[in-house]
Design a protein around this motif. Structure first.
Motif, PDB file in Angstrom:
ATOM      1  N   GLN A 143     -15.570 -34.790  22.192  1.00  0.00           N
ATOM      2  CA  GLN A 143     -16.375 -33.802  21.474  1.00  0.00           C
ATOM      3  C   GLN A 143     -15.531 -33.143  20.384  1.00  0.00           C
ATOM      4  O   GLN A 143     -14.343 -32.877  20.574  1.00  0.00           O
ATOM      5  N   THR A 169     -19.022 -40.604  20.235  1.00  0.00           N
ATOM      6  CA  THR A 169     -18.506 -39.245  20.088  1.00  0.00           C
ATOM      7  C   THR A 169     -19.670 -38.284  19.902  1.00  0.00           C
ATOM      8  O   THR A 169     -20.780 -38.688  19.561  1.00  0.00           O
ATOM      9  N   GLN A 170     -19.371 -37.008  20.122  1.00  0.00           N
ATOM     10  CA  GLN A 170     -20.370 -35.962  19.890  1.00  0.00           C
ATOM     11  C   GLN A 170     -19.750 -34.836  19.074  1.00  0.00           C
ATOM     12  O   GLN A 170     -18.595 -34.452  19.304  1.00  0.00           O
ATOM     13  N   ARG A 172     -20.268 -30.819  17.960  1.00  0.00           N
ATOM     14  CA  ARG A 172     -20.909 -29.597  18.431  1.00  0.00           C
ATOM     15  C   ARG A 172     -21.006 -28.576  17.310  1.00  0.00           C
ATOM     16  O   ARG A 172     -20.295 -28.652  16.307  1.00  0.00           O
ATOM     17  N   HIS A 237     -28.613 -36.604  14.596  1.00  0.00           N
ATOM     18  CA  HIS A 237     -28.412 -35.156  14.552  1.00  0.00           C
ATOM     19  C   HIS A 237     -29.657 -34.486  15.132  1.00  0.00           C
ATOM     20  O   HIS A 237     -30.764 -34.682  14.621  1.00  0.00           O
ATOM     21  N   LEU A 347     -29.333 -34.553  24.306  1.00  0.00           N
ATOM     22  CA  LEU A 347     -28.801 -33.991  23.070  1.00  0.00           C
ATOM     23  C   LEU A 347     -29.617 -32.759  22.703  1.00  0.00           C
ATOM     24  O   LEU A 347     -30.838 -32.830  22.567  1.00  0.00           O
ATOM     25  N   GLN A 351     -26.348 -30.375  18.130  1.00  0.00           N
ATOM     26  CA  GLN A 351     -25.416 -31.409  18.557  1.00  0.00           C
ATOM     27  C   GLN A 351     -25.726 -32.706  17.813  1.00  0.00           C
ATOM     28  O   GLN A 351     -26.841 -32.915  17.336  1.00  0.00           O
ATOM     29  N   TRP A 353     -24.785 -37.086  17.794  1.00  0.00           N
ATOM     30  CA  TRP A 353     -24.114 -38.301  18.240  1.00  0.00           C
ATOM     31  C   TRP A 353     -23.612 -39.061  17.029  1.00  0.00           C
ATOM     32  O   TRP A 353     -24.308 -39.184  16.023  1.00  0.00           O
TER      33      TRP A 353
END
Length: 395
Positions: A143, A169-170, A172, A237, A347, A351, A353
């Motif tokens: 993250q 991945t993410q 934040r 998104h 999600l 947040q 991806w």
């Protein structure tokens, strides 16, 4: 220390990178078609005359502005050989060729490109390695902070290396505005446009031209397997997610391919060798691509997974191979459903991806559009752009 001969004043390296000197050149010994170079650490690297002449970086052979080659090896005799070789006081290899041309080679560059077996093995060991993962990644999900990625090149590089090596991945704390995604993607490079647009909206539509734009359960797949080159990176998104259901599911296609290779290698090879036609048909377009489900790179490593059960045509394989191919196909899809490989996360708004679409298969559980709004913004960036950006940031 002596001044450099003005006739040799030129860029020593036809590259934008720098090459540290890991060992000094200490001696050069001629062979019939090559030179043996001895390094201070005891390694001996053989360089053929044609290879050395082909890689001269002087301003006659390489244009200094673009650092691209002007010289072509066919313009000198095949039997070209040095008249004189020596190591200058700066440690560079100098060669006077029989046709009067003079070349000078940086020892760091020479060592980095040496093709003796020890040097080639070093380069193989230094190639980026994919970090395979399964369900445990759900607890170790990489993250990253959106603002840091946007403002700091070291944070950007850290994120991009995770995308390259892990494939999921993410981000934040991403602002929930529609103009945010293109700004983020362009921190890497330009966005890849498709028949779904430069940006696309993932939400339920009455006139959907893809199952992605429905509320159905969407099985694990890669996007656009119908294209000769599948998109490299996919961004999703979350602007709003108030609906019941609709969780994101991911599996590492490389990890499944590796497990399949270990457990049933004959099925693995069938998926590498048998092409499948993937199709994407709508009222206004008809995309088709014939390619295997598992692709290998020049080194024999898995480089791409191509999967979309809802986007493929009937299998076309020799009759005697068809039962075995179905066994391989069923096994691969069955493995994507095994809990050991699956990461499932919801999600939330704010947040994002970012994952390798040519490696990481993604899915979505069914959701109820009547229970609340659900709107993701998406786009693609090619994998080549990711790798280029990493190289520039690292140098």
């Amino acid at each position: 220390m002596n001044a450099v001969d003005p006739s040799l004043e030129a860029s020593l390296i036809a590259d934008w990178r720098t090459y540290p000197i890991v060992a000094d050149l200490v001696d050069v010994k001629p062979r019939e078609q090559a030179l043996d170079t001895l390094w201070r650490d005891g390694r001996i690297s053989l360089f053929h005359h044609q290879w050395l002449r082909d890689n001269c970086a002087c301003n006659q052979c390489v244009y200094g502005v673009t650092r691209e080659q002007l010289f072509e090896i066919v313009d000198v005799p095949e039997e070209l050989h040095p008249q004189r070789t020596r190591i200058d006081e700066q440690g560079h290899l100098l060669i006077d060729w029989q046709d009067g041309h003079r070349s000078r080679y940086h020892p760091g560059w020479l060592r980095a490109h040496a093709y003796d077996e020890a040097s080639r093995a070093e380069r193989r060991a230094q190639r980026p390695q994919s970090r395979l993962w399964g369900a445990e990644l759900g607890e170790q999900l990489p993250q990253f902070d959106y603002q840091a990625v946007m403002e700091q090149d070291d944070a950007l590089l850290h994120w991009l290396l995770a995308v390259r090596d892990i494939g999921l991945t993410q981000l934040r704390d991403v602002p929930t505005r529609e103009d945010v995604l293109p700004r983020l993607a362009k921190r890497i490079s330009f966005i890849r446009e498709s028949n779904f647009g430069v940006l696309f909206d993932v939400q339920s539509k009455a006139d959907a031209d893809s199952n992605a734009y429905t509320a159905f359960n969407l099985p694990l797949h890669t996007d656009l397997p119908t294209r000769e080159l599948q998109p490299g990176l996919q961004f999703l998104h979350c602007l709003v997610n108030e609906a019941t259901g609709g969780e994101s599911v991911f599996v590492d296609g490389f990890a499944i391919a590796e497990a399949l290779h270990q457990e049933t290698p004959e099925l693995f090879h069938l998926l590498c060798e048998t092409p499948v036609e993937f199709r994407n048909k709508s009222r206004n377009s008809d995309y088709r691509c014939l390619a295997p489900i598992i692709a290998l790179d020049a080194h024999g490593a898995v480089s791409e997974i191509r999967m979309g059960n809802f986007l493929r045509g009937p299998f076309d394989a020799p009759a005697e191979r068809m039962p075995a191919f179905y066994s391989a196909y069923r096994r691969f899809i069955g493995m994507t459903r095994e809990p050991r490989f699956r990461v499932q996360r919801r999600l939330e708004a704010g947040q994002l991806w970012c994952f390798d679409n040519r490696r990481t298969l993604h899915a979505r559980t069914e959701f109820d559009p009547a229970s609340g709004a659900r709107h993701f913004k998406g786009c693609y960036v090619d994998r080549d752009e990711l790798l280029s950006r990493i190289h520039v940031l690292q140098r």
